[in-house]
Design a protein around this motif. Structure first.
Motif, PDB file in Angstrom:
ATOM      1  N   GLN A  62       3.650 -57.261  -9.959  1.00 46.92           N
ATOM      2  CA  GLN A  62       2.478 -57.802  -9.586  1.00 46.92           C
ATOM      3  C   GLN A  62       2.339 -58.205  -8.110  1.00 46.92           C
ATOM      4  OE1 GLN A  62      -0.023 -57.937 -11.801  1.00 46.92           O
ATOM      5  NE2 GLN A  62       1.357 -56.818 -12.659  1.00 46.92           N
ATOM      6  N   LYS A  63       3.615 -58.461  -7.671  1.00 46.24           N
ATOM      7  CA  LYS A  63       3.637 -58.866  -6.268  1.00 46.24           C
ATOM      8  C   LYS A  63       4.035 -57.495  -5.457  1.00 46.24           C
ATOM      9  CE  LYS A  63       6.620 -63.190  -6.821  1.00 46.24           C
ATOM     10  NZ  LYS A  63       7.767 -63.749  -6.244  1.00 46.24           N
ATOM     11  N   GLN A  64       3.402 -57.346  -4.152  1.00 46.89           N
ATOM     12  CA  GLN A  64       3.453 -56.036  -3.523  1.00 46.89           C
ATOM     13  C   GLN A  64       4.230 -56.520  -2.062  1.00 46.89           C
ATOM     14  OE1 GLN A  64      -0.834 -55.394  -4.161  1.00 46.89           O
ATOM     15  NE2 GLN A  64      -0.111 -53.406  -4.670  1.00 46.89           N
ATOM     16  N   GLN A  65       4.986 -57.257  -1.897  1.00 45.29           N
ATOM     17  CA  GLN A  65       5.851 -57.540  -0.604  1.00 45.29           C
ATOM     18  C   GLN A  65       6.373 -56.078  -0.076  1.00 45.29           C
ATOM     19  OE1 GLN A  65       8.130 -61.439  -1.295  1.00 45.29           O
ATOM     20  NE2 GLN A  65       8.090 -60.282  -3.563  1.00 45.29           N
ATOM     21  N   PHE A  66       7.126 -55.608  -0.780  1.00 48.35           N
ATOM     22  CA  PHE A  66       7.981 -54.122  -0.308  1.00 48.35           C
ATOM     23  C   PHE A  66       6.892 -53.353   0.332  1.00 48.35           C
ATOM     24  CE2 PHE A  66      10.051 -50.083  -0.885  1.00 48.35           C
ATOM     25  CZ  PHE A  66      11.326 -50.449   0.137  1.00 48.35           C
ATOM     26  N   PRO A  67       5.988 -52.861  -0.458  1.00 44.35           N
ATOM     27  CA  PRO A  67       5.187 -51.684   0.294  1.00 44.35           C
ATOM     28  C   PRO A  67       4.255 -52.350   1.298  1.00 44.35           C
ATOM     29  CG  PRO A  67       4.308 -52.385  -2.109  1.00 44.35           C
ATOM     30  CD  PRO A  67       5.783 -53.053  -1.989  1.00 44.35           C
ATOM     31  N   VAL A  68       3.946 -53.399   1.220  1.00 42.66           N
ATOM     32  CA  VAL A  68       2.952 -53.994   2.471  1.00 42.66           C
ATOM     33  C   VAL A  68       3.996 -54.215   3.578  1.00 42.66           C
ATOM     34  CG1 VAL A  68       1.713 -55.969   3.113  1.00 42.66           C
ATOM     35  CG2 VAL A  68       1.351 -55.128   0.903  1.00 42.66           C
ATOM     36  N   SER A  69       4.946 -54.585   3.529  1.00 43.55           N
ATOM     37  CA  SER A  69       5.879 -54.902   4.526  1.00 43.55           C
ATOM     38  C   SER A  69       6.872 -53.881   4.972  1.00 43.55           C
ATOM     39  CB  SER A  69       6.779 -56.077   4.533  1.00 43.55           C
ATOM     40  OG  SER A  69       7.532 -56.050   3.587  1.00 43.55           O
ATOM     41  N   LYS A  70       7.233 -52.909   4.330  1.00 42.79           N
ATOM     42  CA  LYS A  70       8.188 -52.028   4.480  1.00 42.79           C
ATOM     43  C   LYS A  70       7.561 -50.449   4.200  1.00 42.79           C
ATOM     44  CE  LYS A  70      12.772 -51.098   5.233  1.00 42.79           C
ATOM     45  NZ  LYS A  70      12.832 -49.782   5.096  1.00 42.79           N
ATOM     46  N   MET A  71       7.238 -50.237   2.983  1.00 41.40           N
ATOM     47  CA  MET A  71       7.034 -48.676   2.771  1.00 41.40           C
ATOM     48  C   MET A  71       5.813 -48.168   3.423  1.00 41.40           C
ATOM     49  SD  MET A  71       4.621 -47.610   0.251  1.00 41.40           S
ATOM     50  CE  MET A  71       4.037 -45.762  -0.503  1.00 41.40           C
ATOM     51  N   GLN A  72       4.673 -48.885   3.472  1.00 44.10           N
ATOM     52  CA  GLN A  72       3.411 -48.192   3.974  1.00 44.10           C
ATOM     53  C   GLN A  72       3.551 -48.389   5.523  1.00 44.10           C
ATOM     54  OE1 GLN A  72       0.432 -47.231   2.586  1.00 44.10           O
ATOM     55  NE2 GLN A  72       0.782 -47.606   0.653  1.00 44.10           N
ATOM     56  N   PRO A  73       4.098 -49.392   5.969  1.00 43.23           N
ATOM     57  CA  PRO A  73       4.181 -49.261   7.668  1.00 43.23           C
ATOM     58  C   PRO A  73       4.934 -48.099   7.907  1.00 43.23           C
ATOM     59  CG  PRO A  73       4.331 -51.625   6.923  1.00 43.23           C
ATOM     60  CD  PRO A  73       4.335 -50.672   5.643  1.00 43.23           C
ATOM     61  N   GLU A  74       6.091 -48.015   7.247  1.00 44.15           N
ATOM     62  CA  GLU A  74       7.067 -46.794   7.698  1.00 44.15           C
ATOM     63  C   GLU A  74       6.403 -45.490   7.791  1.00 44.15           C
ATOM     64  OE1 GLU A  74      11.576 -48.634   7.559  1.00 44.15           O
ATOM     65  OE2 GLU A  74      10.771 -47.366   5.737  1.00 44.15           O
ATOM     66  N   LEU A  75       5.638 -45.279   6.292  1.00 45.63           N
ATOM     67  CA  LEU A  75       4.904 -43.820   6.094  1.00 45.63           C
ATOM     68  C   LEU A  75       4.083 -43.552   7.160  1.00 45.63           C
ATOM     69  CD1 LEU A  75       4.379 -43.407   2.439  1.00 45.63           C
ATOM     70  CD2 LEU A  75       5.543 -42.193   3.776  1.00 45.63           C
ATOM     71  N   TYR A  76       3.094 -44.630   7.682  1.00 49.75           N
ATOM     72  CA  TYR A  76       2.386 -44.423   8.856  1.00 49.75           C
ATOM     73  C   TYR A  76       3.008 -44.135  10.033  1.00 49.75           C
ATOM     74  CZ  TYR A  76      -1.745 -46.012   5.855  1.00 49.75           C
ATOM     75  OH  TYR A  76      -2.778 -46.082   5.031  1.00 49.75           O
ATOM     76  N   GLU A  77       4.077 -44.947  10.386  1.00 51.71           N
ATOM     77  CA  GLU A  77       4.907 -44.603  11.445  1.00 51.71           C
ATOM     78  C   GLU A  77       5.376 -43.446  11.482  1.00 51.71           C
ATOM     79  OE1 GLU A  77       8.861 -46.540  13.734  1.00 51.71           O
ATOM     80  OE2 GLU A  77       7.942 -47.244  11.938  1.00 51.71           O
ATOM     81  N   LEU A  78       6.017 -42.800  10.614  1.00 53.36           N
ATOM     82  CA  LEU A  78       6.426 -41.525  10.482  1.00 53.36           C
ATOM     83  C   LEU A  78       5.363 -40.290  11.006  1.00 53.36           C
ATOM     84  CD1 LEU A  78       8.731 -41.156   7.114  1.00 53.36           C
ATOM     85  CD2 LEU A  78       9.359 -40.819   9.507  1.00 53.36           C
ATOM     86  N   VAL A  79       4.162 -40.303  10.244  1.00 51.18           N
ATOM     87  CA  VAL A  79       3.386 -39.410  10.300  1.00 51.18           C
ATOM     88  C   VAL A  79       2.653 -39.448  11.522  1.00 51.18           C
ATOM     89  CG1 VAL A  79       0.797 -38.654   9.508  1.00 51.18           C
ATOM     90  CG2 VAL A  79       2.441 -39.551   7.885  1.00 51.18           C
ATOM     91  N   ASN A  80       2.308 -40.655  12.408  1.00 54.96           N
ATOM     92  CA  ASN A  80       1.826 -40.798  13.631  1.00 54.96           C
ATOM     93  C   ASN A  80       2.858 -40.472  14.549  1.00 54.96           C
ATOM     94  OD1 ASN A  80      -0.901 -41.527  13.090  1.00 54.96           O
ATOM     95  ND2 ASN A  80      -0.228 -43.581  12.480  1.00 54.96           N
ATOM     96  N   LYS A  81       3.982 -40.630  14.317  1.00 49.92           N
ATOM     97  CA  LYS A  81       5.017 -40.557  15.531  1.00 49.92           C
ATOM     98  C   LYS A  81       5.674 -38.909  15.493  1.00 49.92           C
ATOM     99  CE  LYS A  81       8.917 -42.903  17.593  1.00 49.92           C
ATOM    100  NZ  LYS A  81       9.810 -43.994  17.596  1.00 49.92           N
ATOM    101  N   TYR A  82       6.008 -38.480  14.263  1.00 53.98           N
ATOM    102  CA  TYR A  82       6.536 -36.983  14.303  1.00 53.98           C
ATOM    103  C   TYR A  82       5.543 -35.922  13.513  1.00 53.98           C
ATOM    104  CZ  TYR A  82      10.393 -40.511  14.786  1.00 53.98           C
ATOM    105  OH  TYR A  82      11.046 -41.594  15.368  1.00 53.98           O
ATOM    106  N   ARG A  83       4.540 -36.327  13.083  1.00 50.59           N
ATOM    107  CA  ARG A  83       3.514 -35.371  12.674  1.00 50.59           C
ATOM    108  C   ARG A  83       4.172 -34.366  11.529  1.00 50.59           C
ATOM    109  NH1 ARG A  83       2.635 -32.348  17.039  1.00 50.59           N
ATOM    110  NH2 ARG A  83       4.263 -33.189  17.995  1.00 50.59           N
TER     111      ARG A  83
END
Length: 468
Positions: A201-222
């Motif tokens: 029910q809590k979403q601390q991990f995807p909001v603060s870790k998983m989602q930001p890292e995925l966006y970072e990976l895609v934008n930085k390394y394509r």
């Protein structure tokens, strides 16, 4: 005077409004949503054609688990969570009593890692794409993640951006597509464990870790392959994978070429995503209606490097060629895994298997790359014969893994036509004699070749023109 000006202005505004209404509606801006954040919409996206044409890729499992390099890349879990005796005893016999898994971090040196050398080996393997573990379940990232403080390859261990170095080498030295694996969850991350205790029910991990890292990976390394894994038993509403994938397909810098797999949430595997993996080492042996991939380890027991592996723990090149041939005949791609050492070297047995596969594909690649599944996947008369096709060229390929002692190969499926059908052995080139059987099938007279004349080892391919 003032009233007349007001009426004239109103008239001009009304005329302008009418003209605007008559104009065609503007086209959606580039990057405007084309796919909704629902599986129904995302699953309707056509898979970029390059992936099906590529057929063969290399998987790389590399991380802090490469330091103990014992048992499995799941070392931390088996040692600390499951407390398996072999892992507990290994630590007791080789490390101080207060040694923690985090202490392996500085020992992950990658001091001999040469991205250019890796790229050259992958090019020599005949692979058309490569997938690197940017982060496994242990949470250590191979790039300087802003969301993994002091547990990443730039701050700890190598003090290098491994992802960037390999990306640059792959794109500058090879014709391979660059891809990244990413584990959604992390075994022992406190935020994930807290979320899990709340039944997600809590979403601390995807909001603060998983989602930001995925966006970072895609934008930085394509990356052009995004290989998700490790849903941690959490549903899609927790990960918001569909929201991320909608952005990936609509707006990201790789929106036109990126391919994704099926491990984006609990229940999505073999059901949702760009292509299906279904399970590790998946090889159904029959044609599937959806594009799929067989991710297969050379080491039968581990994805990461193991110091305790014996020679018989590794698949032979004959076994790997068989996996490739079966997989491609049934419409799949073959992703062959290696595990580098903590120093960043590819051990000789992995390098040998990669180069052997490249040697085989130099002769037989025509029967693998850019092929389609044929109406039959394997022969019903002769075992270990597998088919692919190129309909536009009127070509069918029969790949056989055992050279018949009689010198004659019986093929039960092709229907040949006298004066039209031609049969050649790839790497040999000369037309071969064949006899048509009454109903279906042909008998091919294979050439009499010495050991040095035979075009390759480990499997051969016939090109059959104009058969049905």
């Amino acid at each position: 005077m003032g009233v007349r000006v007001g009426v004239g202005l109103a008239f001009r505004l009304l005329l302008l409004l009418l003209l605007l209404l008559l104009l065609p509606a503007p086209l959606p801006a580039r990057g405007a949503p084309r796919f909704d954040p629902t599986w129904e919409s995302l699953d309707a996206r056509p898979l970029p054609a390059w992936f099906d044409q590529a057929k063969f890729g290399v998987f790389i499992h590399w991380g802090v688990f490469s330091v103990p390099s014992f048992g499995s890349e799941w070392f931390w879990w088996y040692w600390q969570k499951e407390k398996r005796k072999t892992y507990v005893d290994f630590m007791k016999n080789n490390y101080p009593p207060d040694f923690k898994y985090e202490d392996f971090g500085p020992l992950f040196t990658a001091k001999f890692f040469d991205a250019n050398q890796w790229a050259d080996i992958f090019q020599a393997s005949g692979a058309k794409y490569v997938v690197l573990t940017s982060k496994h379940h242990e949470g250590f990232t191979l790039w300087g993640s802003q969301h993994s403080w002091n547990w990443n390859a730039v701050d700890e261990g190598p003090k290098r951006d491994i992802v960037k170095e390999l990306e640059d080498a792959i794109r500058s030295r090879t014709d391979l597509r660059f891809g990244l694996y990413y584990s959604l969850f992390e075994w022992f991350h406190p935020l994930f464990l807290d979320d899990k205790s709340s039944f997600f029910q809590k979403q601390q991990f995807p909001v603060s870790k998983m989602q930001p890292e995925l966006y970072e990976l895609v934008n930085k390394y394509r990356p052009e392959v995004l290989w998700a894994d490790g849903d941690g038993g959490a549903p899609n509403y927790y990960w918001n994978s569909t929201g991320f994938l909608a952005w990936l397909y609509n707006e990201s810098p790789v929106r036109d070429t990126v391919v994704t797999n099926d491990r984006w949430a609990a229940g999505s595997i073999c059901k949702h995503g760009g292509y299906y993996t279904c399970s590790d080492r998946y090889n159904p042996g029959h044609l599937l209606p959806h594009k799929w991939e067989n991710c297969m380890t050379i080491d039968k027991l581990s994805w990461g490097y193991r110091r305790n592996a014996g020679i018989h723990d590794y698949l032979t090149i004959e076994e790997l060629v068989k996996q490739l041939v079966e997989t491609v005949s049934c419409g799949g791609n073959f992703l062959m895994n290696i595990g580098p050492t903590k120093d960043g070297t590819i051990s000789p047995i992995f390098e040998e298997r990669l180069r052997q596969m490249g040697t085989w594909l130099k002769v037989n690649g025509e029967a693998i790359y850019e092929t389609n599944a044929w109406r039959f996947q394997n022969d019903t008369v002769t075992p270990d014969v597998w088919y692919t096709s190129k309909p536009k060229e009127n070509l069918v390929y029969a790949m056989f893994l055992k050279w018949p002692t009689s010198g004659q190969l019986f093929l039960g499926q092709p229907k040949a036509t006298l004066g039209s059908t031609e049969v050649k052995l790839l790497g040999h080139g000369q037309p071969l004699k064949w006899i048509s059987l009454e109903k279906n099938g042909i008998i091919v007279e294979l050439p009499h070749l010495t050991f040095h004349q035979i075009p390759c080892k480990w499997g051969w391919a016939l090109a059959l023109t104009n058969v049905i």
